[in-house]
Structures are given as structure tokens and as C-alpha cells.
Design an enzyme around this catalytic site. Sequence first.
Site, PDB file in Angstrom:
ATOM      1  N   HIS A 224      33.681  29.124  66.559  1.00  0.00           N
ATOM      2  CA  HIS A 224      33.818  29.965  65.380  1.00  0.00           C
ATOM      3  C   HIS A 224      32.435  30.513  65.025  1.00  0.00           C
ATOM      4  CE1 HIS A 224      36.438  31.144  62.037  1.00  0.00           C
ATOM      5  NE2 HIS A 224      35.370  31.035  61.260  1.00  0.00           N
TER       6      HIS A 224
ATOM      7  N   ASP B  86      42.172  33.683  64.022  1.00  0.00           N
ATOM      8  CA  ASP B  86      42.228  33.577  62.558  1.00  0.00           C
ATOM      9  C   ASP B  86      43.533  34.138  61.992  1.00  0.00           C
ATOM     10  OD1 ASP B  86      38.977  33.246  61.590  1.00  0.00           O
ATOM     11  OD2 ASP B  86      39.394  33.983  63.611  1.00  0.00           O
TER      12      ASP B  86
ATOM     13  N   HIS C 123      37.479  38.334  63.510  1.00  0.00           N
ATOM     14  CA  HIS C 123      38.789  38.947  63.271  1.00  0.00           C
ATOM     15  C   HIS C 123      39.049  40.169  64.146  1.00  0.00           C
ATOM     16  CE1 HIS C 123      39.342  37.116  58.950  1.00  0.00           C
ATOM     17  NE2 HIS C 123      38.812  36.270  59.810  1.00  0.00           N
TER      18      HIS C 123
ATOM     19  N   GLU D 114      41.592  28.874  58.927  1.00  0.00           N
ATOM     20  CA  GLU D 114      40.617  28.960  57.832  1.00  0.00           C
ATOM     21  C   GLU D 114      40.828  30.127  56.874  1.00  0.00           C
ATOM     22  OE1 GLU D 114      36.603  29.813  58.226  1.00  0.00           O
ATOM     23  OE2 GLU D 114      37.030  31.809  58.953  1.00  0.00           O
ATOM     24  N   ASN D 115      41.634  31.123  57.257  1.00  0.00           N
ATOM     25  CA  ASN D 115      41.936  32.242  56.357  1.00  0.00           C
ATOM     26  C   ASN D 115      43.418  32.310  56.005  1.00  0.00           C
ATOM     27  OD1 ASN D 115      39.724  33.727  58.540  1.00  0.00           O
ATOM     28  ND2 ASN D 115      39.188  33.580  56.380  1.00  0.00           N
TER      29      ASN D 115
ATOM     30  N   ASN E 241      34.095  28.419  58.691  1.00  0.00           N
ATOM     31  CA  ASN E 241      33.251  28.407  57.495  1.00  0.00           C
ATOM     32  C   ASN E 241      34.047  28.429  56.191  1.00  0.00           C
ATOM     33  OD1 ASN E 241      33.654  31.147  58.684  1.00  0.00           O
ATOM     34  ND2 ASN E 241      32.773  31.835  56.756  1.00  0.00           N
ATOM     35  N   HIS E 242      35.352  28.731  56.254  1.00  0.00           N
ATOM     36  CA  HIS E 242      36.191  28.686  55.049  1.00  0.00           C
ATOM     37  C   HIS E 242      37.078  27.435  55.005  1.00  0.00           C
ATOM     38  CE1 HIS E 242      35.046  32.589  53.508  1.00  0.00           C
ATOM     39  NE2 HIS E 242      35.309  33.153  54.678  1.00  0.00           N
TER      40      HIS E 242
ATOM     41  N   HIS F  35      36.528  34.034  64.311  1.00  0.00           N
ATOM     42  CA  HIS F  35      35.728  34.356  63.125  1.00  0.00           C
ATOM     43  C   HIS F  35      35.582  35.843  62.832  1.00  0.00           C
ATOM     44  CE1 HIS F  35      32.883  34.241  59.853  1.00  0.00           C
ATOM     45  NE2 HIS F  35      32.038  34.966  60.556  1.00  0.00           N
TER      46      HIS F  35
END
Length: 269
Positions: free
Chosen positions: A150, A8, A177, A39-40, A67-68, A175
Site C-alpha cells: 500500500h 481499494d 486508486h 481501508e476506504n 493508511n486509513h 492506495h
Amino acid sequence: MRIGFIGDIVGKPGRLMLKRHLKRLQQEHFVDYTIANYENASHGFGLTEKNCKELLGYGIDMMTGGNHSFDKKEIFELFESYPLIRPMNYPQSAPGKGIFETTILGKEVAILNLMGHYTMPMVDNPFTMIVEEVALLRSRGFKHIIIDMHAEASSEKQALLHMLKEDVSAILGTHTHVGTDDLHVVDGCCYITDVGLTGCRDGVIGMREDVPLRRFLTGLGGHFDVPDECKAVLQMIVFELDDNGACFSAEKIKIYDDKPKIVTPAWIE
């Protein structure tokens, strides 16, 4: 072939770490192709077109989500123009795809993005879906299959390893982190429960610590924020695959700010 995988990327600090170090690491470790989780990447939530172009310009070849993935609505159109995927177990009607097929050094490679169940958005069963998809890919002749799993639960990631270790090249967890200390190669499959973030290392999972602390102390929420300046880390897995798609070596690379890199070899079963 040698594949680099970055977990991530969290906000501007993560992007800047890649700007400073990625191309040098690719040269030093003879990386043929680089995958990263986006995603982040845009202030902690989702991906903008500007940041997408930025990351690809730093040497990333394609990117996976989570999920983001849909936090920035412009991602809907980016799926059509850039090498981006999102978890394949989102409903089929969702924008984007969950599988990316490419050719690396003359070999066909499939990169899959999968999302777990625990604490995640409502998605299809990742385990039944991935078994069917891997079987289909192998029936089509794919030997090099790489999965970004993830997921919040380490048990889901480890279960996936036991299900697929003889059929895929790598399962790389994202996911949480928080990087885990279990990089190993078993039955030709490279595995780690979580690669860990690239971004701020002195807050809470890459974010400023004030809102998480308030939530834990009072139960009151707030918007997570990525600091502009912080102590940062880059975390990357480099693994090597033979012509049959089996992994035979892997290593974890970490860089704290501008300090010398730390390289830890994988345990080979």
C-alpha cells in the site's frame, strides 16, 4: 490455487459492485480464495463492523488495510474477531497484525500488508522489515506468500518487486486508486503497481470532485465525500499459483457498471 485480489474498495458504490458481481466472477474464474483492501470501504475512510460483515458476506475471505485502517476506531476490536490485517510496519504497539496465515487447498499461505514511506504516516522501514519477515516465513516452510504493498510511490512498489520476486508469490499494489497497465509475472511472482479502486470512476479517485477541485484551484481543503450514485467500476486480479508458490498465470478483470467484463491477461516474462 487461484487467488482473487481486489484493490481499494471505496464506499457504498464499491460495495454494491461487489454485491452485484463478485460471486459470479468467483465461479467463472474458479477463484479459491479472495482478498480485498478495506481501508476506504466505509464512506471512503476506514471500515465499520457493519460494512465488514457486508463485504465478507459477498464472498471476500480476508481483508488488508492501509493508511486509513484506523480512521474508524471500532476497527480496534474488529481485528480480534474478523480476518483483517493492517500494514505490518505500523509500530508493534498498534492494534491488529500485519500478517494473516491461512490454509488454501491444503497449502499454507501467508498474506502480508505493507505500507510505503512517501506521503504516508510515520511507520517503520518497509523494505528492511519485509526482507526479514519473508526470510522468516520461508524458514518456517511457507512457499505461498502474497503481499499487498500500500504505497503512493510507484518506485517503492517496483523496488519491492526486484527485492523479492524470487521469494514471494505476488506483490499487488494498492492506495492510488488508479489502475496501472503493468500486470506481469516475472520469476514466478505476480506483480502490478496498482490494482485500482472498486467504486466510483467518474469523480476523483472515487470521491466527489468538488472538494479536490477547490483544493487545486484555491488551496482550501475540505472533507472528501463519496457520492451515493455514480458510474462505477470493479477491478480485480486473479492469479494462479503452483504447489511451490510460483505464479504461472494472471489476469485483470474490469467491469464498468453492469457492462460485460473485460479480461486482460498478464505478460509472462
